[in-house]
Design a protein around this motif. Structure first.
Motif, PDB file in Angstrom:
ATOM      1  N   PRO A  84      38.432 141.797 -80.025  1.00 30.06           N
ATOM      2  CA  PRO A  84      37.929 142.539 -81.176  1.00 30.06           C
ATOM      3  C   PRO A  84      38.411 141.907 -82.490  1.00 30.06           C
ATOM      4  N   SER A  85      37.779 142.266 -83.581  1.00 31.45           N
ATOM      5  CA  SER A  85      38.106 141.666 -84.877  1.00 31.45           C
ATOM      6  C   SER A  85      39.511 142.023 -85.357  1.00 31.45           C
ATOM      7  N   TRP A  86      40.059 143.134 -84.912  1.00 30.68           N
ATOM      8  CA  TRP A  86      41.384 143.547 -85.363  1.00 30.68           C
ATOM      9  C   TRP A  86      42.515 142.849 -84.615  1.00 30.68           C
ATOM     10  N   LEU A  87      42.182 142.063 -83.596  1.00 29.87           N
ATOM     11  CA  LEU A  87      43.216 141.459 -82.762  1.00 29.87           C
ATOM     12  C   LEU A  87      44.010 140.362 -83.484  1.00 29.87           C
ATOM     13  N   ALA A  88      43.336 139.507 -84.228  1.00 32.81           N
ATOM     14  CA  ALA A  88      44.042 138.425 -84.933  1.00 32.81           C
ATOM     15  C   ALA A  88      45.040 138.990 -85.951  1.00 32.81           C
ATOM     16  N   PRO A  89      44.650 139.972 -86.783  1.00 36.73           N
ATOM     17  CA  PRO A  89      45.656 140.554 -87.694  1.00 36.73           C
ATOM     18  C   PRO A  89      46.812 141.232 -86.939  1.00 36.73           C
ATOM     19  N   GLY A  92      53.884 139.154 -84.767  1.00 40.48           N
ATOM     20  CA  GLY A  92      54.750 137.982 -84.911  1.00 40.48           C
ATOM     21  C   GLY A  92      55.662 138.099 -86.115  1.00 40.48           C
ATOM     22  N   THR A  93      55.113 138.568 -87.223  1.00 41.05           N
ATOM     23  CA  THR A  93      55.924 138.760 -88.433  1.00 41.05           C
ATOM     24  C   THR A  93      57.014 139.791 -88.175  1.00 41.05           C
ATOM     25  N   ALA A  94      56.656 140.894 -87.539  1.00 48.14           N
ATOM     26  CA  ALA A  94      57.638 141.944 -87.244  1.00 48.14           C
ATOM     27  C   ALA A  94      58.726 141.425 -86.303  1.00 48.14           C
ATOM     28  N   ALA A  95      58.346 140.678 -85.277  1.00 45.50           N
ATOM     29  CA  ALA A  95      59.337 140.124 -84.338  1.00 45.50           C
ATOM     30  C   ALA A  95      60.298 139.193 -85.068  1.00 45.50           C
ATOM     31  N   SER A 123      43.809 121.324 -80.466  1.00 43.81           N
ATOM     32  CA  SER A 123      43.668 122.741 -80.129  1.00 43.81           C
ATOM     33  C   SER A 123      44.788 123.249 -79.240  1.00 43.81           C
ATOM     34  N   TRP A 124      45.542 122.369 -78.610  1.00 43.78           N
ATOM     35  CA  TRP A 124      46.586 122.802 -77.695  1.00 43.78           C
ATOM     36  C   TRP A 124      47.957 122.903 -78.364  1.00 43.78           C
ATOM     37  N   LEU A 125      48.132 122.399 -79.579  1.00 47.14           N
ATOM     38  CA  LEU A 125      49.455 122.374 -80.210  1.00 47.14           C
ATOM     39  C   LEU A 125      50.010 123.769 -80.524  1.00 47.14           C
ATOM     40  N   VAL A 126      49.200 124.594 -81.154  1.00 45.34           N
ATOM     41  CA  VAL A 126      49.683 125.926 -81.529  1.00 45.34           C
ATOM     42  C   VAL A 126      49.953 126.791 -80.293  1.00 45.34           C
ATOM     43  N   PRO A 127      49.070 126.818 -79.297  1.00 42.23           N
ATOM     44  CA  PRO A 127      49.399 127.591 -78.095  1.00 42.23           C
ATOM     45  C   PRO A 127      50.654 127.094 -77.379  1.00 42.23           C
ATOM     46  N   LEU A 176      51.960 137.419 -76.762  1.00 44.86           N
ATOM     47  CA  LEU A 176      51.420 136.648 -75.643  1.00 44.86           C
ATOM     48  C   LEU A 176      50.088 137.232 -75.183  1.00 44.86           C
ATOM     49  N   PHE A 177      50.058 138.535 -74.997  1.00 51.24           N
ATOM     50  CA  PHE A 177      48.838 139.210 -74.553  1.00 51.24           C
ATOM     51  C   PHE A 177      47.707 139.002 -75.561  1.00 51.24           C
ATOM     52  N   SER A 178      47.995 139.194 -76.850  1.00 52.66           N
ATOM     53  CA  SER A 178      46.945 139.052 -77.866  1.00 52.66           C
ATOM     54  C   SER A 178      46.490 137.595 -77.983  1.00 52.66           C
ATOM     55  N   ALA A 179      47.410 136.643 -77.834  1.00 53.51           N
ATOM     56  CA  ALA A 179      47.014 135.226 -77.890  1.00 53.51           C
ATOM     57  C   ALA A 179      46.104 134.876 -76.717  1.00 53.51           C
ATOM     58  N   LEU A 180      46.473 135.321 -75.532  1.00 53.87           N
ATOM     59  CA  LEU A 180      45.620 135.070 -74.365  1.00 53.87           C
ATOM     60  C   LEU A 180      44.233 135.666 -74.574  1.00 53.87           C
ATOM     61  N   TRP A 181      44.176 136.848 -75.158  1.00 53.23           N
ATOM     62  CA  TRP A 181      42.911 137.525 -75.411  1.00 53.23           C
ATOM     63  C   TRP A 181      42.092 136.746 -76.453  1.00 53.23           C
ATOM     64  N   MET A 182      42.749 136.322 -77.546  1.00 57.14           N
ATOM     65  CA  MET A 182      42.040 135.588 -78.598  1.00 57.14           C
ATOM     66  C   MET A 182      41.531 134.229 -78.108  1.00 57.14           C
ATOM     67  N   TYR A 183      42.293 133.583 -77.226  1.00 56.15           N
ATOM     68  CA  TYR A 183      41.893 132.269 -76.711  1.00 56.15           C
ATOM     69  C   TYR A 183      40.937 132.375 -75.519  1.00 56.15           C
ATOM     70  N   GLY A 184      40.457 133.588 -75.223  1.00 57.13           N
ATOM     71  CA  GLY A 184      39.463 133.767 -74.179  1.00 57.13           C
ATOM     72  C   GLY A 184      40.001 133.661 -72.762  1.00 57.13           C
ATOM     73  N   ARG A 185      41.302 133.875 -72.593  1.00 55.49           N
ATOM     74  CA  ARG A 185      41.905 133.786 -71.264  1.00 55.49           C
ATOM     75  C   ARG A 185      41.935 135.142 -70.553  1.00 55.49           C
ATOM     76  N   LEU A 186      41.445 136.162 -71.215  1.00 59.72           N
ATOM     77  CA  LEU A 186      41.318 137.488 -70.611  1.00 59.72           C
ATOM     78  C   LEU A 186      39.831 137.827 -70.537  1.00 59.72           C
ATOM     79  N   PRO A 187      39.447 138.708 -69.622  1.00 59.99           N
ATOM     80  CA  PRO A 187      38.012 138.929 -69.383  1.00 59.99           C
ATOM     81  C   PRO A 187      37.286 139.735 -70.462  1.00 59.99           C
ATOM     82  N   TRP A 188      37.944 140.150 -71.527  1.00 67.18           N
ATOM     83  CA  TRP A 188      37.300 140.974 -72.546  1.00 67.18           C
ATOM     84  C   TRP A 188      37.082 140.169 -73.821  1.00 67.18           C
ATOM     85  N   THR A 189      36.081 140.539 -74.558  1.00 68.90           N
ATOM     86  CA  THR A 189      35.827 139.920 -75.851  1.00 68.90           C
ATOM     87  C   THR A 189      36.870 140.424 -76.840  1.00 68.90           C
TER      88      THR A 189
END
Length: 182
Positions: free
Chosen positions: A86-91, A97-100, A152-156, A71-84
């Motif tokens: 990083p490139s390592w966030l999507a992996p 998700g795979t581990a969960a 764009s809203w389906l996956v989130p 949830l935290f990483s998705a919010l960050w990737m979708y620009g819902r958090l105040p920080w840019t």
């Protein structure tokens, strides 16, 4: 006579319908199996934990923790958090998700095989239904990730629903276990 090519929406709608239908079929199949299967009451493995319930509670807690990271990483990737982001966030998001998902498999297996679908109390009925819905929503989300140019809203939305269902599973199982049995 010339035909106009289908719009993106016209091409996407059938793919989305297939994704939702696949998820619904997974949920219904798991529910039917769990309801019809006579539970064995025995564990295949406890993965080193003292009991099956202890294993399930801790693995569900690990999966829920990874879901919070998702949830935290998705919010960050979708620009819902105040920080840019990083490139390592999507992996990291994909691996969490795979581990969960992988952590959830022994839990689900023991739920269906050893314990079965229960509807004796509101908690066990909710837990059984949420367990079936979890894998259906997971299936739908995995299909939606493959639909090119989907809305764009389906996956989130699918991800948020998956998170909500997993937290519901944790509340009706692991939290209950830690409060009442541990």
């Amino acid at each position: 006579m010339t035909r106009t090519p289908p719009t993106v929406r016209q091409r996407t709608l059938p793919a989305v319908a297939v994704a939702v239908l696949a998820g619904a079929l997974v949920s219904l199949s798991l529910g039917a199996y769990g309801h019809l299967h006579h539970p064995t009451g025995s564990a295949i493995t406890t993965l080193g934990f003292p009991t099956v319930l202890t294993m399930k509670a801790w693995l569900t807690t690990a999966a829920a923790t990874l879901a919070v990271l998702q949830l935290f990483s998705a919010l960050w990737m979708y620009g819902r958090l105040p920080w840019t982001a990083p490139s390592w966030l999507a992996p990291l998001h994909r691996w969490a998700g795979t581990a969960a998902f992988l952590i959830s498999l022994p839990v689900a297996y023991h739920c269906l095989w050893s314990l079965g679908f229960h509807d004796q109390t509101a908690r066990t009925l909710n837990h059984s239904l949420l367990g079936c819905v979890f894998y259906g929503v997971f299936t739908t989300k995995m299909f939606l990730l493959r639909v090119r140019r989907s809305s764009s809203w389906l996956v989130p939305i699918a991800g948020g629903l998956l998170f909500t269902v997993l937290i519901g599973l944790w509340l009706t199982s692991a939290l209950w276990y830690f409060r009442h049995l541990a």
